[in-house]
Motif scaffolding. Structure first.
Motif, PDB file in Angstrom:
ATOM      1  N   GLU A   1       0.775  -1.305   0.214  1.00 37.10           N
ATOM      2  CA  GLU A   1       0.091   0.491  -0.019  1.00 37.10           C
ATOM      3  C   GLU A   1       0.877   1.531  -0.242  1.00 37.10           C
ATOM      4  O   GLU A   1       0.776   2.424  -0.626  1.00 37.10           O
ATOM      5  CB  GLU A   1      -0.510   0.034   1.193  1.00 37.10           C
ATOM      6  CG  GLU A   1      -1.705  -1.107   1.332  1.00 37.10           C
ATOM      7  CD  GLU A   1      -3.191  -1.305   2.458  1.00 37.10           C
ATOM      8  OE1 GLU A   1      -4.185  -1.265   2.349  1.00 37.10           O
ATOM      9  OE2 GLU A   1      -1.925  -1.081   3.489  1.00 37.10           O
TER      10      GLU A   1
ATOM     11  N   LEU B   1      -4.445  -7.857  -4.229  1.00 38.90           N
ATOM     12  CA  LEU B   1      -4.007  -7.964  -2.896  1.00 38.90           C
ATOM     13  C   LEU B   1      -5.477  -8.672  -2.751  1.00 38.90           C
ATOM     14  O   LEU B   1      -6.806  -9.043  -2.454  1.00 38.90           O
ATOM     15  CB  LEU B   1      -3.982  -6.763  -2.074  1.00 38.90           C
ATOM     16  CG  LEU B   1      -3.824  -5.634  -2.766  1.00 38.90           C
ATOM     17  CD1 LEU B   1      -2.824  -4.583  -1.629  1.00 38.90           C
ATOM     18  CD2 LEU B   1      -1.741  -6.355  -3.107  1.00 38.90           C
TER      19      LEU B   1
ATOM     20  N   LYS C   1      -3.748  -8.467   2.918  1.00 38.25           N
ATOM     21  CA  LYS C   1      -2.980  -7.580   1.510  1.00 38.25           C
ATOM     22  C   LYS C   1      -1.495  -8.331   0.691  1.00 38.25           C
ATOM     23  O   LYS C   1      -0.721  -6.937   0.395  1.00 38.25           O
ATOM     24  CB  LYS C   1      -2.471  -6.557   2.443  1.00 38.25           C
ATOM     25  CG  LYS C   1      -3.166  -5.680   2.654  1.00 38.25           C
ATOM     26  CD  LYS C   1      -4.218  -5.078   2.463  1.00 38.25           C
ATOM     27  CE  LYS C   1      -5.020  -4.149   3.353  1.00 38.25           C
ATOM     28  NZ  LYS C   1      -6.645  -3.590   2.992  1.00 38.25           N
TER      29      LYS C   1
END
Lengths: 535, 378
Positions: free
Chosen positions: A228, A507, A512
């Protein structure tokens, strides 16, 4: 791992799913071989014909990305044939009804259609696993690196609990951790949502404890994962980064955006032992000491904390990572970074981390210790979840089949799945400095099934471009039955063939984790080969 | 099924010393664990004993004939004699049989203690037969056995130099079949422990000796783990990179930096240079085993000339060397401008626990953000 490495060799049945153990964890694979030589049953579930297959009692060759239906199909057979451990389920588990309800969609016809595994093999594997006790499940990134990786893991949890294969020696669910100290880095709170020992940053009580110890107010807001972070760097929210000993330019999925993101940052520090592809994009590069030049500890995949000893002095002006970090902190005027040695640091870790409470480097000098090790006289914990799960009752998960995010189509007809070679490591920063290893495996090979090779007019050794929606990579073709029809395989060890330019940005919503195991590509013959060291 | 009740431990006397053995353990294993030397070339801990070298004969009180320590289970109250004139005679005969296949002029030479590698040989021993020109000199189990049994002045009949060309098809280890004593340990470890079973006895230069079953190592399924080199008692299998390094000045135990298995390794050193890496038999996760990366992939990257040795700062497209003081001052000044969630820290799964702890503390305490992560998902 909920068990110890040595216990794997004593299991009566091993399900190795999504793990190419002999290549990625070669010494742990010796325990699988030991078990097989003792007469244990080995179930290998893998789309690729990995070397472990030759030791297998049964090989389930599921299509990439169809682990949930495969495992749920096995569970359904176990329940239908009354092979479940009812006492274990009654006493230690909950939510069985929800599991049963979700199993209705996984009848064997459907499962066979989705996974490509003949139903008889699913039945046989289910019976083997349920009736040969103790049974151990081993898995790695073949399970986690999917947009539904968390579901994959939960399906394995279901399978283990339904047969009572948890919390006993040689009986458990064992993720094999990849990096030498990935377990330790997680334990140490090098994660955006937890402090050491998985104490949550958004838990007021945990935060208070660390605030008191560190003498400063701490943010209650969980941070960003690495993946991220690069997205947020691209859109300008992250402005500065400090990267230690990692090479995301080669290892992150859909890698082009990482390079772009790093270039966009206003200030980047990279601390490493080599000028990596990532370090080249930094503003400041700091020379770190290698593992052979520092003291401390690593925690392996079986939660075993082991002593790392300084073998030689730091090379050149390099310094141990902890020392550099402390010096930066002190330069910025921070208190609490005046450790004399790694031993001092471990004292602080032990004081704040219940599972490491009894661990000191002095103790590790004598013996390794498996956490949880809460007290100075505690011997460590080889088997976890004995008698009780960490959360109390083991909760069955109701699951659905979610296809991979990017499936093949007319334009990109093949599935690319990635993995590792025995002879190289991760982005190759270390192993590619070793001549013998380069001789054994010196360039990227795209493994492709003979049928696909014929279909696209390719032969062994051809220079090709592998193309996805995100980029192109040059490599050589290796025609092999190891790759199933419709699937090509590449590693990500070679900077000249940066495979992760191709991989999917999808993801897992919870972990994630990027979907490295399934991306749609096409392979084209390259007329005038460039790069990839034409040999 | 019959259940045998076995006591938790077995007590016996070996060479006059009290030795505690585990039930089921052989005399040889128990003696080795107690640090008592009994010569043996074809038995290795963790491998099935083959009982072929005949050097480990011992006398057990109450038994008419000597027994092989590698094949005989230790039992409670056993009184074992490991040295006597008749044992020496039996071992000498066995040793001579082995030495009929292995260069031995130097083992029997009374001057051997005086010789150094490049001395002129006063007895005209061929260079291929001198212990001082063997890569395993002073690390050799055969040499140790010969010294223990005592060979000086003896003659060994029947030895003929095999004249087999050195095999260098592995980038990691060399195979010199002129030194092979056919103990079988390489085949045993490759098949029993590694599951590769790449080796079997194959014809070579008129002899039948252990070697790759399908011609080359790779085609035979060799994984380059080096386990065969570790068990080879003589100089037949040696790491090519450290072949002539001889005995290490010191060695340090540490943990392999590659995968998450956590193999304990012994790094052997000369000065500050790593000359050799071998897996530690006491390593809890690996018990004497390693893979090709841990075994052969460490010294070269640690000592690589490409290591970063000085702090570098970017000036335009170039990096220029700087001092630590300047680098730290620059970082402190810059990072001071980015406190909070505009900063992110990436720590490393290659670094120690202590490194990682300090890094996440830095992100949280100094930079005031939880943006800290590492490559766990990759």
């Amino acid at each position: 791992m909920t068990n110890s490495i040595r216990e794997i060799g004593d299991a009566a049945c091993i399900l190795a799913i999504g793990t190419n153990t002999t290549q990625a964890h070669p010494v742990l694979a010796l325990q699988i071989i030991r078990a097989v030589k003792r007469g244990a049953k080995l179930i290998v579930a893998n789309p690729r014909e990995i070397p472990l297959v030759k030791f297998a009692t049964i090989w389930l060759r599921q299509h990439p990305g169809t682990d949930v239906p495969l495992v749920m199909g096995m569970i359904r057979v176990i329940l239908d044939e009354d092979l479940a451990d009812e006492e274990f389920i009654r006493e230690r588990c909950e939510n069985l009804d929800a599991l049963k309800e979700s199993l209705r969609q996984f009848d064997l016809d459907t499962v066979e259609r989705i996974t490509g595994v003949p139903r008889q093999q699913i039945v046989e594997a289910a019976r083997l696993y349920a009736t040969s006790k103790p049974a151990s499940i081993l898995y790695t990134m073949g399970i986690t690196q999917h947009s539904h990786g968390t579901d994959n893991v939960m399906s394995l949890g279901n399978l283990a609990m339904v047969t009572g294969n948890v919390g006993r020696p040689s009986s458990g669910v064992n993720p094999l951790r990849g990096q030498n100290n990935v377990q330790g880095a997680c334990d140490m709170g090098a994660l955006p949502n937890v402090f050491t020992g998985y104490q949550r940053v958004d838990d007021a009580q945990a935060r208070k404890k660390f605030e008191d110890a560190w003498g400063i107010a701490l943010s209650p807001k969980p941070g960003l994962t690495v993946t991220e972070t690069f997205h947020h760097a691209l859109d300008g929210h992250i402005k500065a980064m400090y990267i230690v000993g990692e090479n995301p330019v080669l290892t992150e999925a859909s890698a082009h955006h990482v390079e772009e993101a790093l270039k966009k940052l206003e200030f980047v520090v990279v601390q490493d032992i080599f000028m990596s592809e990532t370090a080249r994009l930094a503003h400041v590069v700091l020379p770190a000491a290698s593992f052979a030049e520092k003291d401390g500890s690593f925690t392996n995949t079986e939660r075993r904390v082991q002593r790392v000893r300084q073998v030689i002095p730091p090379v050149g002006e390099s310094r141990p990572d902890w020392l550099i970090m402390c010096q930066v902190a002190q330069k910025m005027g921070a208190a609490g970074f005046d450790y004399e040695s790694p031993s001092d640091i471990m004292k602080e870790i032990a004081s704040l981390t219940p599972s490491y409470g009894g661990i000191t480097l002095e103790r590790l000098e004598q013996t390794s210790l498996q956490w949880p090790c809460p007290a100075p006289d505690h011997p460590g914990t080889p088997v976890m979840h004995v008698g009780k799960f960490s959360r109390g009752k083991g909760r069955f998960a109701a699951l659905n089949y979610i296809p991979s995010a990017e499936l093949p189509d007319a334009e990109y007809p093949l599935i690319l799945t990635t993995g590792r070679s025995l002879y190289q490591y991760h982005s190759g920063t270390m192993t590619r400095k070793v001549r013998g290893l380069n001789k054994m495996s010196g360039q990227e090979k795209v493994e492709i099934n003979p049928a696909d090779a014929a279909r696209f007019g390719l032969k062994d050794g051809d220079a090709v471009k592998v193309i996805s929606r995100r980029g192109k990579v040059s490599a050589r073709v290796k025609v092999t039955q190891s790759s199933p029809p419709g699937v090509v395989f590449m590693t990500f060890h070679f900077a000249e063939s940066p495979t992760n330019v191709l991989t999917s940005p999808a993801l897992d919503p919870v972990a994630k984790t990027p979907e490295f195991k399934v991306a749609a590509v096409r392979v084209e013959k390259e007329e005038s080969p460039v790069g990839a060291g034409a040999r | 099924m019959t259940t045998l009740t076995k006591s938790a431990s077995v007590l016996m006397s070996v060479g006059g010393r009290a030795v505690e053995a585990k039930p089921g353990q052989t005399i040889l294993d128990a003696a080795r664990q107690a640090g008592i030397y009994i010569p043996a070339l074809c038995a290795h801990p963790g491998l099935e004993p083959s009982g072929t070298c005949n050097l480990c004969v011992v006398e057990v009180a109450g038994r008419p004939e000597p027994v092989k320590a590698c094949l005989t289970e230790a039992t409670d109250g056993m009184v074992i004699n490991i040295d006597s004139p008749s044992l020496r005679e039996a071992r000498l005969a066995a040793l001579k049989k082995i030495l009929a296949q292995h260069p031995n002029a130097c083992l029997t030479c009374w001057r051997k203690v005086h010789c150094k590698p490049f001395d002129i040989c006063l007895r005209n021993v061929r260079v291929t037969e001198r212990c001082v020109t063997c890569p395993k000199n002073q690390r050799c189990e055969l040499q140790k056995a010969a010294d223990y049994i005592g060979l000086e002045g003896e003659t060994v009949p029947g030895y003929k130099y095999r004249g087999i060309i050195l095999e260098k098809d592995s980038p990691f280890f060399d195979r010199d079949y002129n030194l092979c004593i056919d103990c079988g340990l390489c085949m045993a470890v490759c098949s029993q422990v590694r599951g590769a079973a790449a080796l079997e006895r194959v014809p070579r230069g008129g002899y039948k000796l252990p070697g790759p079953k399908n011609g080359t190592l790779i085609e035979s399924g060799c994984q380059s783990c080096g386990a065969c080199v570790d068990v080879c008692p003589v100089g037949a299998l040696t790491d090519s990179g450290s072949k002539w390094e001889g005995v290490a000045e010191r060695s340090v135990k540490t943990i392999c930096p590659y995968c998450g298995v956590g193999c304990q390794l012994i790094l052997e050193l000369k000065g500050d240079r790593i000359i050799r890496t071998r897996p530690d038999p006491e390593g809890p996760a690996n018990r004497g085993q390693a893979c090709v990366k841990g075994r052969y992939g460490i010294a070269e990257f640690v000592h690589s000339p490409e290591r970063l040795t000085k702090p570098l700062v970017r000036k335009g497209e170039e990096f220029v060397e700087t001092t630590w003081d300047e680098a730290l001052a620059l970082i402190a000044e810059k990072l001071g401008q980015y406190k909070g969630d505009q900063f992110a820290m990436v720590t490393s799964a290659k670094c120690t626990n202590e490194d990682n702890y300090v890094m996440q503390k830095f992100a949280r305490v100094v930079m005031q953000t939880n943006n800290v992560d590492h490559c766990a998902r990759l």
